[in-house]
Design a protein around this motif. Structure first.
Motif, PDB file in Angstrom:
ATOM      1  N   PHE A   1       0.824  -1.205   0.000  1.00 30.20           N
ATOM      2  CA  PHE A   1       0.000   0.000   0.000  1.00 30.20           C
ATOM      3  C   PHE A   1       0.855   1.250   0.000  1.00 30.20           C
ATOM      4  O   PHE A   1       2.003   1.236   0.409  1.00 30.20           O
ATOM      5  CB  PHE A   1      -0.893   0.035   1.240  1.00 30.20           C
TER       6      PHE A   1
ATOM      7  N   HIS B   1      -8.334 -10.288   8.809  1.00 31.97           N
ATOM      8  CA  HIS B   1      -9.333  -9.357   8.291  1.00 31.97           C
ATOM      9  C   HIS B   1     -10.725  -9.637   8.832  1.00 31.97           C
ATOM     10  O   HIS B   1     -11.618  -8.824   8.711  1.00 31.97           O
ATOM     11  CB  HIS B   1      -9.382  -9.449   6.763  1.00 31.97           C
TER      12      HIS B   1
ATOM     13  N   GLN C   1       0.685 -12.930  -4.029  1.00 32.21           N
ATOM     14  CA  GLN C   1       0.345 -11.534  -3.840  1.00 32.21           C
ATOM     15  C   GLN C   1       0.564 -11.152  -2.403  1.00 32.21           C
ATOM     16  O   GLN C   1       0.214 -11.883  -1.495  1.00 32.21           O
ATOM     17  CB  GLN C   1      -1.117 -11.285  -4.202  1.00 32.21           C
ATOM     18  N   THR C   2       1.180 -10.031  -2.225  1.00 29.62           N
ATOM     19  CA  THR C   2       1.369  -9.554  -0.874  1.00 29.62           C
ATOM     20  C   THR C   2       0.176  -8.673  -0.542  1.00 29.62           C
ATOM     21  O   THR C   2       0.139  -7.523  -0.911  1.00 29.62           O
ATOM     22  CB  THR C   2       2.629  -8.690  -0.775  1.00 29.62           C
ATOM     23  N   THR C   3      -0.801  -9.256   0.080  1.00 28.10           N
ATOM     24  CA  THR C   3      -1.882  -8.397   0.541  1.00 28.10           C
ATOM     25  C   THR C   3      -1.591  -8.133   1.998  1.00 28.10           C
ATOM     26  O   THR C   3      -1.909  -8.938   2.837  1.00 28.10           O
ATOM     27  CB  THR C   3      -3.241  -9.085   0.419  1.00 28.10           C
ATOM     28  N   SER C   4      -0.928  -7.041   2.249  1.00 32.07           N
ATOM     29  CA  SER C   4      -0.640  -6.746   3.637  1.00 32.07           C
ATOM     30  C   SER C   4      -1.975  -6.573   4.318  1.00 32.07           C
ATOM     31  O   SER C   4      -2.908  -6.035   3.734  1.00 32.07           O
ATOM     32  CB  SER C   4       0.209  -5.501   3.758  1.00 32.07           C
ATOM     33  N   PRO C   5      -2.122  -7.072   5.515  1.00 29.16           N
ATOM     34  CA  PRO C   5      -3.435  -7.286   6.123  1.00 29.16           C
ATOM     35  C   PRO C   5      -4.317  -6.050   6.150  1.00 29.16           C
ATOM     36  O   PRO C   5      -4.818  -5.616   5.138  1.00 29.16           O
ATOM     37  CB  PRO C   5      -3.084  -7.717   7.544  1.00 29.16           C
ATOM     38  N   VAL C   6      -4.513  -5.534   7.274  1.00 30.86           N
ATOM     39  CA  VAL C   6      -5.410  -4.413   7.425  1.00 30.86           C
ATOM     40  C   VAL C   6      -4.613  -3.175   7.059  1.00 30.86           C
ATOM     41  O   VAL C   6      -3.399  -3.205   7.055  1.00 30.86           O
ATOM     42  CB  VAL C   6      -5.900  -4.392   8.880  1.00 30.86           C
TER      43      VAL C   6
END
Lengths: 694, 293
Positions: A295, A505, B5-10
């Motif tokens: 992100f 999540h 895929q790096t879906t970093s958590p929240v």
């Protein structure tokens, strides 16, 4: 028959740009912070950029990188908690920071103008357009008839054909495109030297967007204004701007002439952004899109090295500790900068997502969905409004049907008819796996309901904000898959993993997730009951390109794994082409063209499809003949006689178009077109017109 | 081919994000209006709960010899016509009104919320019929309803609660209905329908939690009106009955004396009512502000 008009060159490389006059806008080491919860959080960090006289400068980047803050800072319109912590802004040679209130007001009134994303909000809803226009001239000392004349001249200038009548109307009586024209006319009224356009076409239909962009390009040739063009859409910027700056976490990471930056990017972020877009007709069976992991750093995050290092596969220890300077990479193609230690290797950035795909199972011959003669009529002030008219099509397992058309074409209504959320008129039939579906949702069997689910456009509306993700998905599994207890827990884990979320999540509420993660939850919910068909209603339109790529990959992966069929609605034709096997083009609730995706895109196609494709701004800019649709989609209450498209059709052949509605005739096996022009003639007409997909 | 895929958590900043309830609470705690209102209300609640312990006299004890004595060091607020200490009566007089008004408001909130959910969710004919009935109900003055109820049910605190509760329910129903109409358009309601959820589940589990803020605001506002209504009914003799030292009742039995110059028998009760209503309204203002920031 009208030949497609040759569009003006959208770029002006006139001598003005080269003139050595003072710069229109100069930002020097600008830092801006927002005060949130008692702490100053940096939004812009040492941003320097220069816009020359008459130059169009594009600023691109994902949401949250500070684009709009730049626009607000230039005219010192920052919100109350925002402050310029360092640096200087000079507009037309004047130091904006040093102006007193009166001088600042005069500068805003005389030399800068802004056009925002939503024209509906920029215009006062309770004052007639004419009054809003003349007001601006009165500020400049022109009153009475002279002001009215000037206002009419200005509206003429933005190609409004009937200015006198537009002046009498209220903003809500104009379409989005007209409103944006008026907003542009108002912005140009004071003959500004600097025009700031903040996402001026976001939210408009592609055809309207094309019109507005053409208008801006034409106005550039008539006026001397310099332009700061802010957009998340790389293709739009590439068509409109001479130079482009890529913004990341409030820092300029790359800058240079537009064509050079987009064709030969030297920063891994630019490279990655460009790879996220489905380009050149790429399709799901040819490979997955690349994504950007991670992100954007949060507002005010402490950045010690390169801001992009955490998401960059090329980053080394040096990137994490040492902030790269803006390396000067100027060459004969122009001045350019890149904030990367390894700018020479940027294009060798390894993919974050492997491209390879498993071969898709061959679609079975038996259709899973068969729609025949479906209509939907609403009553609008006592008149029938035919939102969907006589739609027939079928869909096989594992296949994606792309629904395209401008807003108001009936795409969403059709999808809601299928789902049973709105009942269709009597007469038509919808069959799921050979069994007729009741028109109303409550009369359908539980199995039928769970077999057809939807992923909505806006996850904020689609996910209940009071419920945790565990509750949302758990409830879906309970109702749709009939699970409970241990079995539910196990399946929940699988489901969460299949959309690439983690256990962590589950405990949170939707608002604590980013847009992309929320959309994953929505997708997981749709897949809870092993659906046969999932309607995807603009599932990526609210997302940034890097997140869009990840969601499209996810949808493609789930499809090949679960053999589910999609009905995919999107205004982004590049996205539709990536995912669809079959396309239906809708206009005023009617199917104008229906066929295999490749045939619809490559043509020969219906003139409406041709116009839609031509309206899409393309990143790989090649000057092609373009077709522009004039005016707006007619009202469905009173559709045009004969062929409903004849009022806007660039290839209208004569009275027959006005008198007889052409049938949806099969031109090639599986490819039908609703047009009086024979297929072979369409092929001949469209041969010279090369239209690549987005 | 499952892609890496790096879906970093929240979201990273998620630790700093507070729940909406926590945000509203912290906003309330910073609101001077709310805190002032709350202080006034809490003062009267304390009086209602522990009034006897710090009232100097028994509020019901008469002392005919000292009847109608003006405020003095001995009787701060003076005494009434049968010599009861006005100060003690004002302190303890908050008890009945602070039982009856909140219970009436609670009844109004529960009934109003249910009716608002029903009309807002079903719309159409249900909405038309129920809304017209509620409007008709709102057109009848509370006093007339109270008179009819007393004839039917007799005078008691329960009657007052029912009368005020039912009179206020349509007003709360109207607020809830408009909030529900807006929520109903959101896609999560369509998603619930696509799970074949019952109307009950959709209304009470899906929609209700999202319309809590307007309900809370309306409830605090209504509480202010309820206090006023209880005092009015008591004054008119339809409400709380003697020998309670209730404020409205005291004013009613003493206001004839004002002409004789015995103002203290009425003024302090009137000020007490006014202060409680102002306190509740200030708090309601604060709640409204906190939810609409």
């Amino acid at each position: 028959m009208t030949e497609p008009a040759q569009a003006h060159s959208t770029k002006t490389k006139n001598a003005k740009t080269q003139s050595k006059a003072k710069n229109a806008l100069e930002l020097k080491d600008l830092s801006v912070a927002y005060r949130v919860a008692g702490r100053n959080r940096a939004v812009l960090r040492n941003l320097s950029l220069t816009i020359g006289q008459g130059e169009a400068y594009g600023l691109v980047g994902e949401s949250g990188c500070g684009k709009s803050t730049v626009a607000l800072t230039v005219v010192r319109y920052l919100p109350r908690n925002g402050s310029i912590t360092d640096g200087a802004i000079s507009l037309d040679g004047k130091d904006i920071m040093k102006l007193d209130a009166e001088a600042l007001r005069r500068t805003r009134a005389e030399s800068v103008s802004m056009v925002y994303q939503d024209p509906g909000k920029a215009l006062n809803p309770s004052i007639r357009i004419g009054r809003q226009m003349t007001e601006i001239f009165e500020l400049g000392g022109i009153t009475g008839q002279a002001a009215t004349d000037q206002a009419i001249a200005m509206l003429n200038r933005v190609r409004i054909s009937d200015p006198a009548s537009v002046m009498q109307r209220y903003p809500h009586q104009l379409s989005g495109g007209m409103q944006q024209r008026v907003a542009i006319a108002m912005a140009l009224a004071n003959d500004p030297s600097m025009l700031i356009l903040d996402e001026p076409t976001t939210g408009l239909d592609a055809t309207v967007e094309a019109e507005v962009l053409d208008l801006i390009a034409q106005l550039r040739q008539e006026l001397s204004a310099s332009i700061l063009f802010i957009s998340h859409n790389l293709a739009v910027v590439s068509n409109m701007c001479d130079r482009v700056g890529v913004l990341y976490a409030g820092m300029l990471v790359e800058e240079g002439p537009t064509e050079v930056v987009f064709n030969d990017p030297r920063h891994p972020y630019t490279v990655a952004l460009l790879r996220c877009l489905p380009r050149g007709g790429q399709r799901k069976d040819q490979g997955r899109l690349d994504t950007i992991p991670g992100f954007l750093p949060g507002i005010g995050a402490t950045i010690s090295g390169c801001a992009f290092a955490d998401r960059c596969a090329l980053s080394t220890e040096r990137c994490r500790t040492e902030l790269p300077p803006l390396y000067d990479l100027s060459d004969e193609r122009g001045k350019r900068l890149s904030r990367c230690h390894y700018h020479d290797k940027a294009q060798a950035l390894p993919r974050a997502t492997p491209s390879d795909v498993a071969p898709a199972p061959k679609p079975a011959a038996q259709p899973v969905l068969r729609v025949a003669g479906v209509n939907k009529t609403y009553a609008s002030h006592g008149h029938p409004l035919r939102a969907v008219k006589d739609v027939s099509l079928d869909l096989r397992p594992g296949e994606t049907l792309g629904l395209v058309g401008e807003s108001g074409s009936g795409k969403t209504t059709f999808a809601r008819l299928l789902l049973g959320l709105v009942p269709p008129d009597d007469g038509g039939t919808i069959e799921l796996e050979g069994k007729a579906l009741a028109p109303k949702l409550e009369n359908r069997g539980d199995d039928q309901v769970k077999a057809m689910q939807i992923v909505f456009q806006n996850p904020d509306s689609a996910l209940n904000r009071s419920h945790s993700i565990r509750h949302i998905l758990g409830r879906a599994l309970k109702r749709l898959a009939g699970l409970s207890g241990k079995a539910l827990e196990t399946r929940l884990d699988d489901l969460v993993r299949s959309v690439r979320l983690t256990d962590r999540h589950l405990a949170v509420k939707p608002r604590q997730l980013s847009g992309g993660l929320k959309q994953r939850v929505a997708i997981a919910r749709a897949f809870a009951g092993d659906p046969r068909i999932v309607v995807c209603d603009e599932p990526t339109s609210a997302l940034d390109v890097s997140v869009q790529a990840a969601i499209l990959n996810l949808l493609a992966d789930l499809q090949s794994k679960e053999d589910v069929s999609y009905i995919f609605i999107s205004h982004d034709l590049g996205v539709v082409r990536y995912l669809s096997d079959k396309i239906a083009v809708l206009y005023l609730g009617r199917i104008m063209e229906l066929g295999p995706s490749e045939q619809v895109f490559s043509g020969p196609h219906h003139p409406y499809t041709e116009a839609l494709l031509s309206a899409v701004p393309k990143l790989d800019q090649t000057e092609t003949a373009r077709i522009r649709l004039d005016g707006e989609i007619p009202s469905a209450v009173n559709p045009p006689s004969g062929c409903v498209f004849h009022t806007r059709c660039p290839r209208k052949i004569g009275p027959i178009c006005e008198q007889q509605e052409p049938p949806l005739a099969e031109a090639q096996p599986g490819h039908s077109i609703r047009c009086h022009i024979p297929y072979s003639e369409l092929a001949r007409l469209q041969k010279g017109v090369v239209i690549e997909a987005a | 081919m499952s892609a890496v895929q790096t879906t970093s958590p929240v979201r990273q900043d998620d630790t700093r994000r507070r729940s909406p309830a926590a945000e509203v609470l912290s906003s309330l705690m910073r609101s001077g209006t709310f805190l002032t209102g709350l202080a006034i209300v809490l003062f009267w609640v304390a009086c209602a709960l522990f009034g006897e312990h710090f009232a100097p006299y028994d509020p019901l004890a008469d002392d005919i010899i000292n009847a109608l004595s003006p405020p003095s060091a001995e009787h701060w607020f003076g005494t009434d016509q049968i010599g009861r200490d006005v100060f003690s009566r004002v302190i303890v007089g908050s008890r009945d009104i602070l039982t009856v008004a909140p219970l009436a408001t609670l009844l109004a909130t529960i009934a109003g919320t249910a009716l608002g959910l029903l009309t807002g969710y079903f719309r159409g004919i249900v909405d038309d019929v129920v809304s017209r009935i509620l409007e008709a109900f709102m057109a009848i003055p509370v006093v007339i309803v109270a008179l009819l109820a007393i004839v039917a049910l007799g005078t008691s605190k329960t009657t007052v609660i029912i009368v005020i509760g039912l009179s206020f329910a349509p007003i709360i129903a109207r607020t809830v209905r408009s909030a529900v109409l807006a929520e109903r358009e959101l896609d999560y309601v369509a998603a619930a329908q696509l799970r074949h959820e019952s109307a009950f589940h959709t209304m009470f589990v899906e929609i209700l939690p999202n319309v809590i803020p307007p309900i809370l605001v309306e409830t605090t506002v209504r509480l202010g009106y309820a206090i006023f209504a209880v005092a009015t009914l008591s004054f008119m003799g339809f409400g709380i009955q003697p020998p309670s030292p209730d404020w409205g009742l005291s004013i009613s039995s003493n206001y004839g004396m004002i002409g004789g110059g015995f103002w203290w028998t009425v003024l302090f009760d009137a000020l007490a009512i006014a202060s409680l209503v102002i306190g509740v309204n200030l708090a309601a203002d604060g709640v409204h502000g906190a939810f609409n920031d």
